[in-house]
Design an enzyme around this catalytic site. Structure first.
Site, PDB file in Angstrom:
ATOM      1  N   ARG A  54      63.175  49.393  36.859  1.00 33.20           N
ATOM      2  CA  ARG A  54      64.367  49.364  37.319  1.00 33.20           C
ATOM      3  C   ARG A  54      65.066  50.904  36.668  1.00 33.20           C
ATOM      4  O   ARG A  54      64.970  50.957  35.504  1.00 33.20           O
ATOM      5  CB  ARG A  54      65.240  48.304  37.244  1.00 33.20           C
ATOM      6  CG  ARG A  54      64.910  47.219  37.842  1.00 33.20           C
ATOM      7  CD  ARG A  54      65.666  45.702  37.599  1.00 33.20           C
ATOM      8  NE  ARG A  54      65.712  45.486  36.078  1.00 33.20           N
ATOM      9  CZ  ARG A  54      66.234  44.447  35.366  1.00 33.20           C
ATOM     10  NH1 ARG A  54      66.945  43.724  36.272  1.00 33.20           N
ATOM     11  NH2 ARG A  54      66.049  44.015  34.130  1.00 33.20           N
ATOM     12  N   ASP A  56      68.631  53.221  35.942  1.00 30.17           N
ATOM     13  CA  ASP A  56      69.896  53.064  35.964  1.00 30.17           C
ATOM     14  C   ASP A  56      70.746  53.962  36.926  1.00 30.17           C
ATOM     15  O   ASP A  56      70.276  54.792  37.614  1.00 30.17           O
ATOM     16  CB  ASP A  56      70.600  53.435  34.497  1.00 30.17           C
ATOM     17  CG  ASP A  56      69.825  52.753  33.452  1.00 30.17           C
ATOM     18  OD1 ASP A  56      69.587  51.580  33.907  1.00 30.17           O
ATOM     19  OD2 ASP A  56      69.648  53.214  32.277  1.00 30.17           O
ATOM     20  N   TYR A 114      58.815  59.102  32.337  1.00 27.27           N
ATOM     21  CA  TYR A 114      59.895  59.644  32.763  1.00 27.27           C
ATOM     22  C   TYR A 114      60.028  61.118  32.178  1.00 27.27           C
ATOM     23  O   TYR A 114      58.981  61.424  31.364  1.00 27.27           O
ATOM     24  CB  TYR A 114      61.148  58.854  31.805  1.00 27.27           C
ATOM     25  CG  TYR A 114      61.550  57.516  32.422  1.00 27.27           C
ATOM     26  CD1 TYR A 114      62.549  57.552  33.428  1.00 27.27           C
ATOM     27  CD2 TYR A 114      61.012  56.330  32.228  1.00 27.27           C
ATOM     28  CE1 TYR A 114      63.133  56.363  33.894  1.00 27.27           C
ATOM     29  CE2 TYR A 114      61.152  55.232  32.573  1.00 27.27           C
ATOM     30  CZ  TYR A 114      62.466  55.325  33.541  1.00 27.27           C
ATOM     31  OH  TYR A 114      62.912  54.173  34.068  1.00 27.27           O
ATOM     32  N   ARG A 201      67.147  57.814  27.533  1.00 26.74           N
ATOM     33  CA  ARG A 201      68.446  58.521  27.287  1.00 26.74           C
ATOM     34  C   ARG A 201      68.806  58.383  26.024  1.00 26.74           C
ATOM     35  O   ARG A 201      69.164  59.534  25.237  1.00 26.74           O
ATOM     36  CB  ARG A 201      69.501  58.227  28.252  1.00 26.74           C
ATOM     37  CG  ARG A 201      69.224  58.385  29.778  1.00 26.74           C
ATOM     38  CD  ARG A 201      70.018  57.518  30.826  1.00 26.74           C
ATOM     39  NE  ARG A 201      71.346  57.906  30.409  1.00 26.74           N
ATOM     40  CZ  ARG A 201      72.369  57.213  31.017  1.00 26.74           C
ATOM     41  NH1 ARG A 201      72.207  56.195  31.795  1.00 26.74           N
ATOM     42  NH2 ARG A 201      73.742  57.614  30.736  1.00 26.74           N
TER      43      ARG A 201
END
Length: 260
Positions: A54, A56, A114, A201
């Site tokens: 999932r 954000d 990522y 992040r």
């Protein structure tokens, strides 16, 4: 039959991947809800999906992998074109392939990847701004890379997850992290077996402190060892983050971009 899909999306207009309402009902705009509505329209029957990881609100996806099971007979081309034609412009199904019934988009994956892109210059970006984070401060990419290597391996990443994270534990195996400069941009590639909520992040936000010279390189290792979110840097903006995709063993017969 069970099918796997590769989905590409611009997350700007969505409140993340996960559906926030019951299937088939109106709710906040999420990627899962949009995809399931389009698939259900093609199938003329309810379709529910499971994703590899999932993302954000505001985070983009290069190749999110999804699986679904249906009794409806459609060939892969029909699933790709029919579903994409019913999706918002910022979302597309890139490929579809039949898989064994024991394939699971989440649990069959060995790793997730990522990429974070960051522009460090005095003036904010005008073009491509929805895919770039921005820093007024000049950043030292080499120092950021050296500091990041302290995060490799299996560790408790409590210092880098949000307080709202629902994971049962914070141990993750960070397999690769690379920070490099590409022209005016800094690119951060991260691969792990799995990620915590806001983990990438929060890591990037901490590395930016090192890159700006506000923290020494060993500080990142100290933050990791402390297991305390309040000691790490701020959460970096979502716009610069792209879910590159998961990686699966060759036995599943998926496209090369998601096979290791």
């Amino acid at each position: 039959m069970r099918f796997a899909l590769g989905v590409e999306y611009d997350g700007t207009a969505f409140l993340g991947w996960q559906r926030l309402s019951q299937p088939g009902t109106d709710g906040p705009p999420t990627l899962q809800a949009a995809l399931e509505a389009a698939l259900s329209s093609v199938a003329d029957a309810a379709v529910e999906t499971v994703c590899a990881g999932r993302t954000d609100a505001g985070v983009h996806g290069l190749c999110q992998v999804v699986h679904f099971t249906t009794d409806v007979v459609r060939d892969p081309r029909a699933w790709v074109l029919g579903t994409t034609g019913r999706l918002p412009q910022g979302v597309a199904v890139r490929w579809c392939t039949p898989v064994r019934d024991d394939f699971h988009a989440r649990f069959s994956a060995r790793a997730r990847r990522y990429r974070y892109r960051l522009l460090d210059r005095m003036v904010r970006p005008a073009l491509g701004r929805q895919y770039l984070a921005w820093s007024r401060r000049a950043l030292d990419a080499e120092a950021m890379h050296r500091a990041a290597q302290a995060l490799l391996g299996e560790n408790d990443f409590s210092s880098f997850r949000t307080v709202h994270c629902q994971a049962t534990h914070a141990r993750r195996n960070l397999q690769r992290i690379e920070v490099r400069r590409e022209g005016a941009e800094i690119v951060i590639d991260v691969q792990a077996n799995a990620f915590l909520h806001h983990m990438v992040r929060n890591i990037v936000g901490s590395l930016m402190e090192v890159g700006a010279g506000e923290r020494p390189e060993p500080w990142v290792a100290e933050v990791l060892a402390a297991r305390d979110r309040t000691l790490a840097g701020p959460t970096a903006p979502s716009a610069g983050l792209v879910f590159v995709g998961p990686l699966y063993p060759p036995e599943w017969g998926l496209p090369d971009e998601v096979t290791e």
